[in-house]
Design an enzyme around this catalytic site. Structure first.
Site, PDB file in Angstrom:
ATOM      1  CD  GLU A  12      54.552 -15.094 -84.240  1.00  0.00           C
ATOM      2  OE1 GLU A  12      54.890 -16.574 -84.360  1.00  0.00           O
ATOM      3  OE2 GLU A  12      54.362 -14.399 -83.052  1.00  0.00           O
ATOM      4  NE  ARG A  42      57.389  -9.215 -84.649  1.00  0.00           N
ATOM      5  CZ  ARG A  42      57.114  -9.495 -85.806  1.00  0.00           C
ATOM      6  NH1 ARG A  42      57.174  -8.812 -86.817  1.00  0.00           N
ATOM      7  NH2 ARG A  42      56.172 -10.513 -86.020  1.00  0.00           N
ATOM      8  CG  HIS A 102      59.969  -9.903 -80.764  1.00  0.00           C
ATOM      9  ND1 HIS A 102      59.337  -8.837 -80.517  1.00  0.00           N
ATOM     10  CD2 HIS A 102      58.970 -10.778 -81.480  1.00  0.00           C
ATOM     11  CE1 HIS A 102      57.850  -9.007 -80.876  1.00  0.00           C
ATOM     12  NE2 HIS A 102      57.795 -10.462 -81.593  1.00  0.00           N
TER      13      HIS A 102
END
Length: 196
Positions: A88, A63, A14
């Site tokens: 993540e 994000r 990202h």
């Protein structure tokens, strides 16, 4: 005999966030792109315009989702959905902290402590689960995946392609292909689209 390519994946980290700039670990916390991060995603989208990709799948964190949307708008490549397995790595108690804060709280051996984060094995398992589904639903596809640095690193480990000495940059593109024998990397951590 020529090797058959089963799947091609473009792994995209990202665009940058405020916490990236501050050196804070984000993990599963849902931070947003900076304006610079949005521009990075737009530039990558412009680079990908005209390339033959089937779709974009992103992590469901803001994000990554916004990066995917901006890439799609500039490139014309359709959004194919989001998947929480692409999030993540969860870093537990260290999320939201800078390196200095980690050193102050837990000392120089903080990486060795059990602070409630996911293990690398758990992250690799999430990738393998996602990829198994993708290869059944979209065999021989060319798919862009917008995710996160540590997650992409662990995914690349499963393919034996991770380069620990070359950490992934925001809005970078890494392209991997699975043939009938092994995975190969044809582009790693490329950010040529960000050069002004």
């Amino acid at each position: 005999m020529e090797e058959i390519i089963l799947t091609t994946i473009g792994l995209i980290r990202h665009g940058s966030t405020e916490w990236n700039l501050l050196g804070k670990i984000q993990g599963a916390l849902d931070t947003e792109l900076t304006e610079e991060g949005r521009e990075q995603a737009r530039r990558l989208g412009a680079r990908l315009r005209g390339e033959a990709w089937d779709g974009i799948i992103s992590s469901d964190l803001k994000r990554a989702k916004e990066s995917a949307q901006l890439i799609s708008e500039r490139s014309g490549i359709p959004i194919a959905g989001t998947d929480s397995r692409l999030r993540e790595k969860g870093f537990g108690q260290v999320e939201g902290t800078t390196l200095q804060e980690r050193l102050d709280r837990w000392g120089p051996d903080w990486l060795q402590l059990e602070l409630g984060g996911e293990t690398d094995e758990q992250v690799r398992s999430r990738w393998l689960s996602f990829y198994a589904d993708l290869s059944v639903k979209s065999p021989r596809s060319r798919m862009l995946i917008v995710s996160h640095g540590a997650f992409i690193g662990r995914a690349l480990e499963t393919m034996r392609l991770e380069r620990r000495d070359d950490p992934l940059t925001n809005a970078s593109l890494t392209i991997v292909r699975q043939g009938t024998a092994v995975w190969e990397c044809t582009l790693y951590n490329c950010t040529e689209h960000l050069i002004v």
